[in-house]
Motif scaffolding. Structure first.
Motif, PDB file in Angstrom:
ATOM      1  N   THR A   1       0.934   1.991   2.225  1.00 51.28           N
ATOM      2  CA  THR A   1       0.414   2.225   3.569  1.00 51.28           C
ATOM      3  C   THR A   1       0.938   1.186   4.548  1.00 51.28           C
ATOM      4  OG1 THR A   1      -1.610   3.165   2.611  1.00 51.28           O
ATOM      5  CG2 THR A   1      -1.685   2.534   4.924  1.00 51.28           C
TER       6      THR A   1
ATOM      7  N   THR B   1      -3.056   8.613  -1.100  1.00 48.90           N
ATOM      8  CA  THR B   1      -2.096   7.806  -0.335  1.00 48.90           C
ATOM      9  C   THR B   1      -1.269   8.672   0.591  1.00 48.90           C
ATOM     10  OG1 THR B   1      -1.954   6.181  -2.134  1.00 48.90           O
ATOM     11  CG2 THR B   1      -0.183   6.172  -0.517  1.00 48.90           C
TER      12      THR B   1
ATOM     13  N   ALA C   1      -2.571   1.606  -3.395  1.00 49.62           N
ATOM     14  CA  ALA C   1      -2.619   2.469  -2.214  1.00 49.62           C
ATOM     15  C   ALA C   1      -2.332   1.677  -0.942  1.00 49.62           C
ATOM     16  CB  ALA C   1      -3.989   3.139  -2.105  1.00 49.62           C
TER      17      ALA C   1
END
Length: 462
Positions: free
Chosen positions: A424, A308, A420
């Motif tokens: 983001t 990540t 993840a």
């Protein structure tokens, strides 16, 4: 001449990328698992009635189990040190509270979307009406979920977040509670901020210890391709696909829901936020593939945080919060798709009708309940919480246990993908995402070697 020959040798024997190595491990794991299953068991223990696995199955189990144990051993110090260090760095980051609330909001949005898909698939496919499993398989689970588990899970029994349990052979084992470690870490981090300059020596120690733990972690992760062979091979050898026949439609419904979330919902969110779908999945792939075979969001958490930050460009200070939080509360597979379809399955199997209110309750439990069961994580616990909230028979859990390991692989992969994805998206929307790192070609290991030029949160947030 010698230089060119040496260069040619290095080129000829260069290892494939980390992602390719994991893929090779997946294929070899399936092959060896099928071979081990074809060999059959060595016999049955006369005293316990348990099947004795053959030498290949035991070897695969040992290889995979050792890797997961190593990962879990690194998780407690990694979580503690990373969160304390990142909180101390928050003095240079503006809008930290806004990032936290937006993360929780996106957790809820994606969970609500996932549970809605699960409800629709349960109603359309009606897995409870298309099964050959008998009521003899119905049995109440050994542990159940409770809304009070959230409160008790927040309170650490000790500073290490350790929990004792009876191993069944007269000894006491210990496991760690990630949620409690989070609470302790946040408290220590805030205290470090409040103390000020007097805490600088402690903070220097924390940062140095974090660098050492991360280096050990990278060494462990390098073993992932080999561990993949053992983890997936043992799953195929131990469980196979025999139990799928009686619960075929239920399995189809679960994996269809997981596929719609990963291949439909997540890509749509990425495109709406101007992010490349290909870059996201290629960047997150190492964590997703490890989650599939290890069946452990917490065990995969170090790698999830690594990809990540390094592959997807999420600032370190934010990733060190969002990923550990997601590993305990962000479970689109285990806490949304699975309990929604399973609850509908149980209701259909026992001939019970669900009202509109019941479906609203399923959505509510999926969005809120994953946090409530963080202290005792697990899809089975989440399912019992859903069934008890709806007043459905808890004995229905026993109907689904036979294929739970097979379903758990897909559920955990979706969990980690979401863990993840959300950081983001939030980083992109807040303008702090490192777009160069996100768009960079994927090669080598899923992390870059640490250097003395560490990216500070204030720089990333600028």
């Amino acid at each position: 001449m010698n230089t060119s020959v040496t260069a040619a040798k290095h080129t000829r024997f260069r290892l494939p990328s980390f992602g390719v190595q994991v893929l090779i491990g997946l294929v070899l794991g399936v092959v060896l698992g099928l071979i081990a299953r074809s060999i059959g068991a060595d016999g049955v223990d006369a005293s316990t009635g348990e099947v004795d696995p053959n030498w290949l199955t035991e070897t695969l189990d040992t290889v995979g189990g050792t890797f997961v144990t190593l990962l879990r051993a690194v998780v407690p110090p990694l979580v503690f040190l990373a969160i304390v260090a990142s909180i101390a760095n928050l003095r240079d980051v503006t809008g930290a509270a806004r990032l936290a609330w937006k993360t929780l909001a996106w957790f809820a949005i994606t969970a609500l979307t996932a549970v809605s898909i699960g409800i629709v698939l349960g109603l359309v496919l009606q897995p409870g009406d298309h099964t050959s499993v008998t009521s003899d398989a119905a049995s109440a689970p050994s542990s159940t979920g409770s809304w009070l588990d959230f409160l008790t899970g927040l309170v650490p029994a000790n500073v290490l977040g350790l929990e004792g349990y009876d191993t069944g052979d007269g000894t006491v084992g210990f496991s760690f509670n990630v949620l409690q470690i989070l609470v302790v870490s946040i408290a220590v981090g805030i205290a470090t901020l409040k103390v000020g300059e007097a805490a600088d020596p402690f903070l220097s120690f924390v940062r140095s210890a974090l660098a050492v733990v991360q280096k050990v972690l990278w060494w462990i992760i390098l073993l992932a391709p080999i561990a993949t062979i053992g983890l997936l091979g043992n799953a195929v050898a131990s469980y196979g696909w025999d139990a799928l026949g009686s619960l075929g439609m239920f399995t189809v419904a679960i994996y269809a829901g997981l596929a719609l979330v990963v291949l439909g919902v997540y890509p749509t969110l990425l495109r709406l936020n101007g992010l490349s779908v290909k870059q996201f999945f290629s960047g997150a792939w190492p964590a997703i593939s490890l989650a599939f075979v290890s069946r452990s969001s917490v065990g995969t958490m170090p790698l999830t945080e690594s990809v990540t930050e390094r592959n997807l460009g999420v600032p370190r200070a934010y990733a060190s919060f969002a990923v550990p939080l997601g590993a305990t509360t962000k479970m689109d597979g285990c806490a949304s798709i699975y309990p929604a379809i399973s609850a509908i399955f149980v209701a259909q199997f026992f001939g019970l009708d669900l009202s509109i209110t019941d479906y609203v309750l399923i959505a509510f439990v999926s969005v809120i309940g994953s946090a409530a069961t963080a202290g005792v994580t697990g899809a089975t616990v989440m399912l019992t919480l859903t069934l008890s909230t709806l007043g459905l028979p808890l004995e229905g859990v026993g109907l689904l246990l036979a294929i739970d390991p097979i379903l758990d692989m897909g559920r955990t992969a979706v969990n980690v993908t979401g863990q993840a994805l959300v950081p983001t998206l939030v980083a992109k929307r807040e303008g702090i995402l490192d777009q160069v790192a996100y768009d960079a070609p994927r090669s080598g290991t899923p992390w870059r070697e640490e250097t003395t030029e560490v990216r500070e949160p204030s720089t990333a947030a600028a």
